[in-house]
Design an enzyme around this catalytic site. Structure first.
Site, PDB file in Angstrom:
ATOM      1  CB  THR A   1      13.712 -44.954 -25.849  1.00 42.55           C
ATOM      2  OG1 THR A   1      14.669 -44.970 -26.968  1.00 42.55           O
ATOM      3  CG2 THR A   1      12.795 -43.453 -25.961  1.00 42.55           C
ATOM      4  N   PRO A   2      14.479 -44.174 -22.252  1.00 44.11           N
ATOM      5  CG  PRO A   2      15.829 -42.380 -21.216  1.00 44.11           C
ATOM      6  CD  PRO A   2      15.780 -43.073 -22.692  1.00 44.11           C
ATOM      7  CB  CYS A   3       9.478 -44.553 -21.373  1.00 40.30           C
ATOM      8  SG  CYS A   3       9.550 -46.201 -20.967  1.00 40.30           S
ATOM      9  CG  HIS A   4      13.097 -45.693 -16.413  1.00 37.78           C
ATOM     10  ND1 HIS A   4      13.983 -45.866 -17.665  1.00 37.78           N
ATOM     11  CD2 HIS A   4      14.143 -45.210 -15.656  1.00 37.78           C
ATOM     12  CE1 HIS A   4      15.063 -45.846 -17.557  1.00 37.78           C
ATOM     13  NE2 HIS A   4      15.305 -45.311 -16.300  1.00 37.78           N
TER      14      HIS A   4
END
Length: 164
Positions: free
Chosen positions: A132-135
């Site tokens: 879950t690419p919060c970056h």
């Protein structure tokens, strides 16, 4: 019983905590499994032991080798009491590699344009980094903002995705 495994990556050690069926419940750039288990919602928390993460390991290696969509098919199990946070995490999974958005843009994608702080909270509380690419969510001015695993990791991930 949950299984955990640590992979070496150019951005540092990356540990995943998965179910026996291979769904990721926690992941981050650390070797500290206890720290990761604190991120798992209590209703999903189980004892963890070292083990084979199944398809997760090969998917992460493929991602690191340039197949940036290899991790998209990996199932995640995230849980929160709030409907917006759960929705925001699903929306976050749709942010494409190499196309980061701002917190404002993420709030808009999530259907609540005024909820910029809630969008930022969804990033901060994300227990499954990378999958879950919060970056891929940046400050409104385009700067990196924060990242639980260190700005050097966030910067490496974004450069890796923009180079591919």
């Amino acid at each position: 019983m949950l299984l955990h495994s640590t992979l070496d990556t150019p951005a540092g050690s990356f540990t995943v905590v998965v179910t026996k069926t291979g769904a990721v419940r926690a992941a981050g750039f650390t070797t500290d499994v206890a720290e990761l288990l604190k991120l798992v919602h209590p209703v999903l928390l189980e004892p963890a032991r070292p083990g084979d993460p199944g398809d997760v390991g090969p998917a992460v290696r493929a991602y690191l080798e340039g197949d940036l969509t290899a991790i998209d098919a990996i199932e995640v199990e995230q849980h929160t009491a709030g409907a917006f946070m759960s929705h925001a995490w699903r929306v976050m999974r749709g942010i494409k590699p190499g196309a980061p958005v701002t917190y404002t843009g993420f709030a808009e994608l999530s259907g609540r344009p005024a909820a910029v702080r809630a969008a930022a909270a969804a990033c901060a509380r994300n227990p499954v980094a990378l999958f879950t690419p919060c970056h891929r969510v940046l400050r409104t001015d385009g700067s990196l903002g924060g990242y639980r695993w260190g700005l050097h990791v966030k910067e490496w991930l974004l450069q890796h995705e923009s180079a591919a």
